[in-house]
Design an enzyme around this catalytic site. Structure first.
Site, mmCIF file in Angstrom:
data_model
loop_
_atom_site.group_PDB
_atom_site.id
_atom_site.type_symbol
_atom_site.label_atom_id
_atom_site.label_comp_id
_atom_site.label_asym_id
_atom_site.label_seq_id
_atom_site.Cartn_x
_atom_site.Cartn_y
_atom_site.Cartn_z
ATOM 1 N N CYS A 252 14.183 80.789 79.955
ATOM 2 C CA CYS A 252 12.896 81.147 79.319
ATOM 3 C C CYS A 252 11.854 81.366 80.416
ATOM 4 C CB CYS A 252 12.455 80.070 78.334
ATOM 5 S SG CYS A 252 13.775 79.403 77.286
ATOM 6 N N ALA A 254 9.958 84.062 81.671
ATOM 7 C CA ALA A 254 8.761 84.917 81.680
ATOM 8 C C ALA A 254 7.497 84.084 81.450
ATOM 9 C CB ALA A 254 8.899 85.989 80.598
ATOM 10 N N GLY A 256 7.090 84.378 84.779
ATOM 11 C CA GLY A 256 7.663 84.308 86.121
ATOM 12 C C GLY A 256 6.950 83.427 87.128
ATOM 13 N N GLY A 257 5.864 82.789 86.726
ATOM 14 C CA GLY A 257 5.142 81.925 87.665
ATOM 15 C C GLY A 257 6.008 80.805 88.215
ATOM 16 N N LYS A 258 6.798 80.202 87.339
ATOM 17 C CA LYS A 258 7.632 79.074 87.765
ATOM 18 C C LYS A 258 8.815 79.563 88.595
ATOM 19 C CE LYS A 258 6.270 76.422 83.667
ATOM 20 N NZ LYS A 258 5.666 77.510 82.893
ATOM 21 N N ASP A 274 15.410 85.423 80.333
ATOM 22 C CA ASP A 274 14.447 85.473 79.241
ATOM 23 C C ASP A 274 14.969 86.443 78.186
ATOM 24 O OD1 ASP A 274 11.410 84.338 78.985
ATOM 25 O OD2 ASP A 274 11.683 86.148 77.781
ATOM 26 N N ASP A 300 19.597 85.339 75.550
ATOM 27 C CA ASP A 300 19.131 84.207 74.750
ATOM 28 C C ASP A 300 19.688 82.907 75.333
ATOM 29 O OD1 ASP A 300 18.665 82.261 72.828
ATOM 30 O OD2 ASP A 300 19.095 83.584 71.136
ATOM 31 N N ASP A 319 12.011 75.553 80.208
ATOM 32 C CA ASP A 319 10.655 75.648 79.651
ATOM 33 C C ASP A 319 10.799 76.312 78.286
ATOM 34 O OD1 ASP A 319 7.993 75.962 79.122
ATOM 35 O OD2 ASP A 319 7.510 77.092 80.914
ATOM 36 N N CYS A 372 4.516 73.649 76.790
ATOM 37 C CA CYS A 372 3.048 73.648 76.868
ATOM 38 C C CYS A 372 2.500 73.229 75.503
ATOM 39 C CB CYS A 372 2.499 75.000 77.318
ATOM 40 S SG CYS A 372 3.006 76.407 76.320
#
Length: 429
Positions: A252, A254, A256-258, A274, A300, A319, A372
């Protein structure tokens, strides 16, 4: 030239009544607007969504006949007008005249008298209407009742601060690319460019700007010296603790920061997965800007039999899709798009993904579960259930009160966004 108030009414109608995402509607409607108008449009849309129950309550008292059907968009135009009068520094006469002028773009000049009269009535009755609305919890806190109930139960001492934080503008945090500069070195570069900021030892890669600014005004942003990422999200890669040459899954992934953060900390072999091809393109763009490489796959996470090559992972960052109730201040439409019934469905999906991904981890490997969200069903309860149902998992505490019965670290909105983390290690095959 487009009338910003008319655009705002159209966006808000599409989001609240049609279930569209503000993230998609706002950039589309902003195309071709001058920067000042773009900023104003965003401020109005965010503001109306933050205070929607109060604005609706005022209209119930001011409008004799509810605006329904084809006239429904004008209800949102009233919200736009009242929000300006109540919360913005726009001079009242300008707020009213510009809102009334929006009717030309909305092809309803015949309603000028009505909209003008209602906005002037609000001006006269504002103090009385505000006092009356405060007696209603959903208007006092400007959150849906189901959410107020859940956070009151989950955080008996902190729920009011949480709701209040959701109403504020989110801070702009940078993540310093440690492969290029230390946080202290990049801080000096910001100081040299007169960019006011703060450091926080709880977030070793993070710098909080005193006020948001255009990313391309940041030193060496275009060559990857830093990225925009909330402080709480920056903990994901730190808790994962990647090492060079490890085979790592960012499920998961997108936008892409992590993924980028993992690669900034270690020269690892990363698979970024993703299910959304459009959002996966954002991962690619972020990697290109910073000059990093990962294997990108559109698939998936809950169905690894369709994409997994049977090579086990040393570490997995999971995430999972969630209610996003920890980032309401960044996405105020979440309050009105999310339903209480969504939470159980999301918890089921999260459990399915966790159970599907766990077999892909090597014995001795680490999985970091992240959301989050601020809701226990998606966080502590999810991980506690997984720990109870699996014998090959060791729970790694992230703080002193992190126990298998109440696992993980829950951050609430404030200095950072609301985020949850739990760290799990596989003990045997």
């Amino acid at each position: 030239m487009s009338n910003v108030r008319a655009l705002a009414a159209e966006i808000l109608y599409n989001v609240v009544d049609k279930g569209a995402s503000l993230n998609q509607e706002l950039p589309f409607a902003s195309q071709g607007l001058p920067p000042k108008d773009k900023a104003l449009l965003q401020q109005i849309c965010y503001g109306v969504l933050r205070y929607l129950p109060s604005l609706d309550n005022y209209c119930q008292h001011l409008v004799e006949q509810p605006l329904k059907g084809k006239r429904r968009i004008f209800q949102f135009l009233l919200y736009v007008g009242i929000y300006q009068l109540q919360h913005m520094r726009v001079p009242p006469h300008a707020a009213i005249s510009e809102t009334v002028n929006a009717l030309a773009q909305l092809r309803a000049l015949g309603l000028k008298g009505l909209i003008n009269a209602i906005l002037r009535s609000f001006q006269r009755q504002q103090a009385e209407l505000e006092e009356q609305a405060k007696q209603i919890p959903v208007c006092l806190y400007n959150h849906p009742n189901w959410f107020i109930k859940q956070v009151t139960e989950a955080y008996p001492d902190d729920w009011q601060a949480l709701l209040e934080a959701n109403q504020q503008q989110a801070p702009m945090w940078l993540r310093v690319n440690q492969a290029q500069y230390s946080t202290a070195e990049y801080s000096e570069m910001l100081t040299a460019n007169d960019i006011a900021h703060m450091l926080n030892p709880d977030f070793p890669d993070g710098i909080k700007l005193d006020k948001p600014r255009d990313v391309f005004s940041l030193p060496e942003f275009d060559t990857g010296a830093c990225s925009v990422q909330d402080a709480a999200a920056q903990l994901a890669a730190r808790f994962l603790d990647p090492k060079a040459d490890e085979h790592i899954l960012d499920a998961c992934a997108a936008p892409g920061g992590k993924t980028c953060h993992i690669l900034e900390l270690a020269d690892a072999d990363v698979l970024a997965l993703d299910s959304d091809a459009t959002r996966l393109e954002r991962v690619k763009q972020n990697l290109v800007r910073i000059g990093l490489g990962a294997d990108l796959q559109c698939a998936d996470a809950s169905q690894p039999h369709k994409w997994w090559d049977e090579r086990h992972f040393d570490r997995i960052l999971l995430d999972v899709p969630c209610s996003a109730t920890g980032v309401i201040r960044r996405h105020p439409d979440i309050k009105w798009l999310r339903r209480a019934s969504d939470i159980n469905d999301l918890a089921t999906l999260q459990g399915d993904i966790l159970n599907s991904i766990w077999p892909l981890l090597k014995p001795g490997g680490t999985l970091v579960y992240a959301t989050c969200s601020v809701l226990p069903q998606e966080n502590q309860q999810q991980v506690a259930k997984f720990l109870a149902n699996n014998s090959d998992v060791e729970h790694i505490p992230l703080h002193d009160n992190d126990t298998p019965n109440n696992p993980g670290l829950q951050l609430l909105p404030g200095e950072s966004d609301g985020f949850y983390y739990a760290k799990l290690v596989k003990t045997h095959s």
